[in-house]
Design a protein around this motif. Sequence first.
Motif, PDB file in Angstrom:
ATOM      1  N   GLU A   1      22.475  21.856   7.756  1.00  0.00           N
ATOM      2  CA  GLU A   1      21.344  20.935   7.761  1.00  0.00           C
ATOM      3  C   GLU A   1      20.124  21.559   8.447  1.00  0.00           C
ATOM      4  O   GLU A   1      18.982  21.366   8.021  1.00  0.00           O
ATOM      5  CB  GLU A   1      21.723  19.624   8.446  1.00  0.00           C
ATOM      6  CG  GLU A   1      20.675  18.554   8.318  1.00  0.00           C
ATOM      7  CD  GLU A   1      21.174  17.207   8.790  1.00  0.00           C
ATOM      8  OE1 GLU A   1      20.825  16.213   8.143  1.00  0.00           O
ATOM      9  OE2 GLU A   1      21.911  17.150   9.801  1.00  0.00           O
TER      10      GLU A   1
ATOM     11  N   ALA B   1      18.570  23.862   5.974  1.00  0.00           N
ATOM     12  CA  ALA B   1      17.819  23.075   4.989  1.00  0.00           C
ATOM     13  C   ALA B   1      16.477  22.641   5.568  1.00  0.00           C
ATOM     14  O   ALA B   1      15.432  22.754   4.903  1.00  0.00           O
ATOM     15  CB  ALA B   1      18.626  21.855   4.551  1.00  0.00           C
ATOM     16  N   TYR B   2      16.487  22.176   6.797  1.00  0.00           N
ATOM     17  CA  TYR B   2      15.252  21.756   7.453  1.00  0.00           C
ATOM     18  C   TYR B   2      14.275  22.929   7.564  1.00  0.00           C
ATOM     19  O   TYR B   2      13.078  22.790   7.314  1.00  0.00           O
ATOM     20  CB  TYR B   2      15.556  21.184   8.840  1.00  0.00           C
ATOM     21  CG  TYR B   2      14.320  20.808   9.616  1.00  0.00           C
ATOM     22  CD1 TYR B   2      13.620  19.642   9.317  1.00  0.00           C
ATOM     23  CD2 TYR B   2      13.838  21.636  10.629  1.00  0.00           C
ATOM     24  CE1 TYR B   2      12.464  19.308  10.016  1.00  0.00           C
ATOM     25  CE2 TYR B   2      12.690  21.309  11.335  1.00  0.00           C
ATOM     26  CZ  TYR B   2      12.006  20.140  11.025  1.00  0.00           C
ATOM     27  OH  TYR B   2      10.873  19.818  11.711  1.00  0.00           O
TER      28      TYR B   2
ATOM     29  N   VAL C   1      19.657  17.506  -2.519  1.00  0.00           N
ATOM     30  CA  VAL C   1      20.955  17.166  -1.932  1.00  0.00           C
ATOM     31  C   VAL C   1      21.656  16.110  -2.780  1.00  0.00           C
ATOM     32  O   VAL C   1      21.038  15.153  -3.217  1.00  0.00           O
ATOM     33  CB  VAL C   1      20.756  16.642  -0.491  1.00  0.00           C
ATOM     34  CG1 VAL C   1      22.073  16.249   0.125  1.00  0.00           C
ATOM     35  CG2 VAL C   1      20.050  17.675   0.353  1.00  0.00           C
TER      36      VAL C   1
ATOM     37  N   GLY D   1      25.290  14.508   0.400  1.00  0.00           N
ATOM     38  CA  GLY D   1      25.484  15.273   1.629  1.00  0.00           C
ATOM     39  C   GLY D   1      25.808  16.738   1.426  1.00  0.00           C
ATOM     40  O   GLY D   1      26.092  17.447   2.379  1.00  0.00           O
TER      41      GLY D   1
ATOM     42  N   LEU E   1      24.542  20.472   0.366  1.00  0.00           N
ATOM     43  CA  LEU E   1      23.340  21.288   0.220  1.00  0.00           C
ATOM     44  C   LEU E   1      23.654  22.472  -0.683  1.00  0.00           C
ATOM     45  O   LEU E   1      24.693  23.124  -0.527  1.00  0.00           O
ATOM     46  CB  LEU E   1      22.883  21.790   1.590  1.00  0.00           C
ATOM     47  CG  LEU E   1      22.545  20.695   2.597  1.00  0.00           C
ATOM     48  CD1 LEU E   1      22.350  21.290   3.983  1.00  0.00           C
ATOM     49  CD2 LEU E   1      21.314  19.930   2.151  1.00  0.00           C
TER      50      LEU E   1
ATOM     51  N   ARG F   1      26.210  19.227   4.632  1.00  0.00           N
ATOM     52  CA  ARG F   1      25.056  19.351   5.533  1.00  0.00           C
ATOM     53  C   ARG F   1      25.449  19.519   6.993  1.00  0.00           C
ATOM     54  O   ARG F   1      24.738  20.141   7.761  1.00  0.00           O
ATOM     55  CB  ARG F   1      24.107  18.176   5.344  1.00  0.00           C
ATOM     56  CG  ARG F   1      24.682  16.861   5.772  1.00  0.00           C
ATOM     57  CD  ARG F   1      23.783  15.636   5.577  1.00  0.00           C
ATOM     58  NE  ARG F   1      22.380  15.935   5.576  1.00  0.00           N
ATOM     59  CZ  ARG F   1      21.515  15.480   4.676  1.00  0.00           C
ATOM     60  NH1 ARG F   1      21.932  14.702   3.723  1.00  0.00           N
ATOM     61  NH2 ARG F   1      20.250  15.789   4.759  1.00  0.00           N
ATOM     62  N   ASP F   2      26.617  19.005   7.402  1.00  0.00           N
ATOM     63  CA  ASP F   2      27.025  19.106   8.803  1.00  0.00           C
ATOM     64  C   ASP F   2      27.951  20.284   9.087  1.00  0.00           C
ATOM     65  O   ASP F   2      28.484  20.416  10.177  1.00  0.00           O
ATOM     66  CB  ASP F   2      27.658  17.798   9.273  1.00  0.00           C
ATOM     67  CG  ASP F   2      28.917  17.435   8.499  1.00  0.00           C
ATOM     68  OD1 ASP F   2      29.193  18.055   7.440  1.00  0.00           O
ATOM     69  OD2 ASP F   2      29.629  16.519   8.938  1.00  0.00           O
TER      70      ASP F   2
END
Length: 151
Positions: free
Chosen positions: A69, A72-73, A102, A105, A107, A124-125
């Motif tokens: 995540e 991605a950010y 997405v 959840g 990516l 994502r986590d």
Amino acid sequence: MRIADLPKYIETAHFSAWRNTWAYRKLGYPYVGFYIKKGEDIIELWARPSTDLEPFLDALEALKVEYAEGLAYTVIKNGPGGLFKGTYIMKASEMLITLDPVEEGILNFVFYLRGKELMLSIPRDASLVWLISLLRALAKKKKGRDGRGNC
């Protein structure tokens, strides 16, 4: 380290992982896949059989992002954003990173480096630090079996 340098199948108390060469061998698909299942989450990597994964892993480590995540950010924040109907693009040193929208959840990244590509679908986590360490450990373990990287 290539995907072919990773084990065909491994199962531990914490995860299972396997290589997918069926589409490559039987259908002529140009990529080989590698899957890692941890709990309910599945991570997928796809690359051509000749692609060296180490430069990609080194470039990811250089970004100093621990979780998917966060990557991605970083791509969304630093890239031109939303090009090609929602695909985000970012250049990080020599590597070009794309992030597709997405889905539930997951990516979907594609990394381009020196004319090669690596596709990564990851929750994502999920920890990129853990993933990179695991891939290197699995390749090392397989290579140790016979000294050439063959099982």
